[in-house]
Design a protein around this motif. Structure first.
Motif, PDB file in Angstrom:
ATOM      1  N   ILE A  28     -12.117  -3.012   3.962  1.00 46.38           N
ATOM      2  CA  ILE A  28     -11.880  -1.572   3.970  1.00 46.38           C
ATOM      3  C   ILE A  28     -10.739  -1.273   4.924  1.00 46.38           C
ATOM      4  O   ILE A  28     -10.810  -1.605   6.103  1.00 46.38           O
ATOM      5  N   ASN A  29      -9.673  -0.664   4.407  1.00 40.71           N
ATOM      6  CA  ASN A  29      -8.502  -0.307   5.228  1.00 40.71           C
ATOM      7  C   ASN A  29      -8.363   1.213   5.212  1.00 40.71           C
ATOM      8  O   ASN A  29      -8.200   1.785   4.136  1.00 40.71           O
ATOM      9  N   ILE A  30      -8.445   1.829   6.415  1.00 42.95           N
ATOM     10  CA  ILE A  30      -8.423   3.294   6.493  1.00 42.95           C
ATOM     11  C   ILE A  30      -7.172   3.746   7.232  1.00 42.95           C
ATOM     12  O   ILE A  30      -6.827   3.195   8.287  1.00 42.95           O
ATOM     13  N   PHE A  31      -6.483   4.751   6.683  1.00 44.34           N
ATOM     14  CA  PHE A  31      -5.189   5.177   7.222  1.00 44.34           C
ATOM     15  C   PHE A  31      -5.189   6.678   7.483  1.00 44.34           C
ATOM     16  O   PHE A  31      -5.892   7.424   6.787  1.00 44.34           O
ATOM     17  N   ASN A  32      -4.405   7.092   8.479  1.00 41.01           N
ATOM     18  CA  ASN A  32      -4.356   8.525   8.840  1.00 41.01           C
ATOM     19  C   ASN A  32      -3.697   9.352   7.752  1.00 41.01           C
ATOM     20  O   ASN A  32      -3.988  10.522   7.591  1.00 41.01           O
ATOM     21  N   ASN A  33      -2.760   8.735   7.027  1.00 42.37           N
ATOM     22  CA  ASN A  33      -2.062   9.513   5.990  1.00 42.37           C
ATOM     23  C   ASN A  33      -1.560   8.605   4.885  1.00 42.37           C
ATOM     24  O   ASN A  33      -1.568   7.377   5.021  1.00 42.37           O
ATOM     25  N   GLU A  34      -1.091   9.234   3.809  1.00 37.62           N
ATOM     26  CA  GLU A  34      -0.708   8.519   2.599  1.00 37.62           C
ATOM     27  C   GLU A  34       0.491   7.597   2.837  1.00 37.62           C
ATOM     28  O   GLU A  34       0.527   6.477   2.328  1.00 37.62           O
ATOM     29  N   SER A  35       1.458   8.038   3.666  1.00 37.65           N
ATOM     30  CA  SER A  35       2.664   7.192   3.819  1.00 37.65           C
ATOM     31  C   SER A  35       2.341   5.922   4.592  1.00 37.65           C
ATOM     32  O   SER A  35       2.812   4.844   4.236  1.00 37.65           O
ATOM     33  N   GLU A  36       1.472   6.009   5.615  1.00 37.94           N
ATOM     34  CA  GLU A  36       1.063   4.780   6.302  1.00 37.94           C
ATOM     35  C   GLU A  36       0.319   3.864   5.340  1.00 37.94           C
ATOM     36  O   GLU A  36       0.515   2.651   5.293  1.00 37.94           O
ATOM     37  N   LEU A  37      -0.553   4.474   4.537  1.00 34.95           N
ATOM     38  CA  LEU A  37      -1.339   3.696   3.561  1.00 34.95           C
ATOM     39  C   LEU A  37      -0.410   3.001   2.571  1.00 34.95           C
ATOM     40  O   LEU A  37      -0.505   1.785   2.343  1.00 34.95           O
ATOM     41  N   ASN A  38       0.548   3.765   2.020  1.00 33.35           N
ATOM     42  CA  ASN A  38       1.440   3.185   1.001  1.00 33.35           C
ATOM     43  C   ASN A  38       2.301   2.061   1.563  1.00 33.35           C
ATOM     44  O   ASN A  38       2.543   1.050   0.897  1.00 33.35           O
ATOM     45  N   ARG A  39       2.745   2.213   2.823  1.00 32.48           N
ATOM     46  CA  ARG A  39       3.575   1.148   3.419  1.00 32.48           C
ATOM     47  C   ARG A  39       2.776  -0.130   3.606  1.00 32.48           C
ATOM     48  O   ARG A  39       3.242  -1.238   3.350  1.00 32.48           O
ATOM     49  N   ASP A  40       1.504   0.024   3.981  1.00 31.76           N
ATOM     50  CA  ASP A  40       0.681  -1.184   4.160  1.00 31.76           C
ATOM     51  C   ASP A  40       0.362  -1.819   2.802  1.00 31.76           C
ATOM     52  O   ASP A  40       0.397  -3.038   2.639  1.00 31.76           O
ATOM     53  N   LEU A  41       0.092  -0.965   1.806  1.00 32.86           N
ATOM     54  CA  LEU A  41      -0.204  -1.485   0.466  1.00 32.86           C
ATOM     55  C   LEU A  41       1.052  -2.157  -0.118  1.00 32.86           C
ATOM     56  O   LEU A  41       0.958  -3.202  -0.760  1.00 32.86           O
TER      57      LEU A  41
END
Ligand code: 6PG
Length: 243
Positions: free
Chosen positions: A3-16
């Motif tokens: 489970i990977n949880i991110f503060n916002n969509e751009s941080e999430l997308n960069r990690d993905l």
């Protein structure tokens, strides 16, 4: 499952993006291509735009990447509801992906013919090898459906991997979908889920020890395997019910 949880969509997308890059490099080095299954709906749009934008797009070998769709709405090719149209606009056209590297679902015949032809095309692509996609990207509906595996539909009972046409009464539309056994053959699976609306579904799929005999009938995404090769990418809103 991770489970990977991110503060916002751009941080999430960069990690993905980083995960997709790593998986593509491994796949291309091991078997010369990256077989990538895209998810539909709205959530992945920002990810696809990031994948198609510099410098991110330069870091992935798109010339050896083959694109598939986890599911498709059974509507004409240029219908705005098409998942393939969204993917073409945000990712495939900007990256100039050649047609032969994109496995579109032909909806000019019947739903059954569309499913059969898509399955045949995938089978031919994999030749004598098992159909093991390198990465399947999945979304999650607020009713815990994934791909077009909706609660109460017969495809949930499938035991053989394949492509199914399903009538989704909740939406009054036919859909073509990979079933859970086919998705579960993939080497890597990533769920991409954002927004408060999805928090309940995420809780029931990821965490809750449901008391029903067959919880996946109510929460179909529970049919997807739960080992460490499955990554969940969530924003804090979608993860808000997880302890
Ligand atoms: C589709 C998708 C579907 C989607 C979820 C979430 O065809 O709509 O394959 O499974 O991933 O419904 O959709 P949103 O991202 O729009 O919330």
């Amino acid at each position: 499952m991770q489970i990977n949880i991110f503060n916002n969509e751009s941080e999430l997308n960069r990690d993905l993006w980083r995960i997709i890059k790593e998986i593509s490099e491994k796949a291309i080095s091991e078997h010369g291509m990256f077989n990538f299954v895209l998810s539909g709906g709205n959530t992945p749009k920002s990810l696809y735009k990031l994948l198609a934008s510099k410098p991110y797009s330069d870091e992935i070998e798109w010339s050896n990447t083959f694109f598939f769709f986890g599911d498709e709405r059974f509507v004409p090719e240029n219908d705005p509801r098409r998942n393939s149209l969204m993917a073409q606009e945000t990712l495939l056209t900007p990256l100039r992906i050649p047609e032969q590297n994109i496995f579109l679902i032909d909806t000019s015949g019947s739903p059954e013919e569309a499913a059969k032809q898509y399955e045949t095309n995938i089978r031919e692509h994999f030749g004598s090898h098992p159909i093991e996609f390198d990465l399947v990207l999945l979304g999650l509906g607020d009713d815990a459906h994934t791909a077009s595996l909706f609660p109460g539909t017969y495809a949930l009972k499938d035991t053989d991997a394949g492509i199914k046409s399903v009538y989704v009464s909740q939406q009054g539309v036919n859909r073509i979908t990979m079933n859970a056994p086919l998705i579960n053959q993939a080497k890597n699976i990533a769920f991409l889920v954002t927004g408060e609306k999805k928090a309940d579904a995420v809780f029931h799929v990821v965490q809750e020890k449901e008391e029903q005999e067959d919880p996946s009938a109510f929460y179909p995404a529970r049919l997807i395997r739960r080992d460490d090769s499955v990554n969940w990418f969530l924003d804090t809103a979608a993860a808000s019910r997880l302890k």
